[in-house]
Design an enzyme around this catalytic site. Sequence first.
Site, short mmCIF file in Angstrom:
data_model
loop_
_atom_site.label_atom_id
_atom_site.label_comp_id
_atom_site.label_asym_id
_atom_site.label_seq_id
_atom_site.Cartn_x
_atom_site.Cartn_y
_atom_site.Cartn_z
N CYS A 74 29.58 -38.24 11.08
CA CYS A 74 28.44 -37.43 10.67
C CYS A 74 27.36 -38.25 9.97
O CYS A 74 27.67 -39.15 9.19
CB CYS A 74 28.91 -36.30 9.75
SG CYS A 74 30.05 -35.19 10.60
N CYS A 155 27.16 -34.68 14.54
CA CYS A 155 27.17 -33.78 13.39
C CYS A 155 26.26 -34.28 12.28
O CYS A 155 25.98 -35.47 12.18
CB CYS A 155 28.60 -33.60 12.87
SG CYS A 155 29.51 -35.13 12.68
#
Length: 249
Positions: A74, A155
């Site tokens: 992420c 993400c």
Amino acid sequence: IVIVIIAVVLGLTLRQNRSEFESTFLSRCEKFNQYDCKKVWGAFQQAYVNKDPCKVPVEAYDPLIAAALFKPQCNRMMFWSKTKDVVHGFTEKRDCFVTLEDTLLGSVLDGLTWCGKEGSKDTFTNGCPGWSDCENNTVRSFWIRASAAFADVACGDVTAMLNGSINTPFNPTSIFASVEVPRFIASRVKNLNVVMVIQKNNISNCTDPSLKNLTQTLDTGITFSCKDVSESRIQECGAKPEIACGACW
Ligand code: AVW
């Protein structure tokens, strides 16, 4: 005798080719821990071996993707379109971002050509169809499948480097536009930040109309930002580790 010699030399060359590809695959793979490279090689081969190299659909690589899962990173994932060299010139030197080519499968197969042949269990590196020779070719289907898997795990804040020196930086036929962006989902991805790479003779920037299509394709809820950044700034940031990742642009 001449024929026998030719046959032996040819046979050895083909064998060498095959084992050279396999050893490149395995040695690149072994730089990553946590993977069973022999198993990954097996899953890879089953996608195209003994098949017409123009009849390898994207799904043929599903078992390979399952064998070498992409880990979500992420806020560090970097996508790109027509900016391969500048992106990798940067990610090679700095740890700020991870591209598909930094993952196991992307790094193992980057720059390689491979295909199978009906009636053979070998891997060939010569005489394989080119990228646009046929739709379902061995290499193209792999990159589409791998790009989809990489985009599926995107993400947080996602970055993409686009090229300000071409007419349509967000090209609907690119893998970025057709495969990756449609898979960003608002429940995982917060923001897409485009870094528009600006060279001296740039013809596009963040005001380019093609970016309108990008914002329209984006899943509702994902915010969009774009920043024009000179190529020299990207190179400078690559060369100076004292510049924090977040301060590059
Ligand atoms: P790209 P994408 N012949 O720079 O958005 C041979 O256009 O599509 O960017 N190889 C080709 C051809 C072609 N006509 N077109 C594309 N390629 C191969 C994966 C070639 O290896 C990453 F995650 C070229 O360097 C990026 O976010 C590569 O596809 C995204 O997909 C990229 O072509 C870049 O694909």
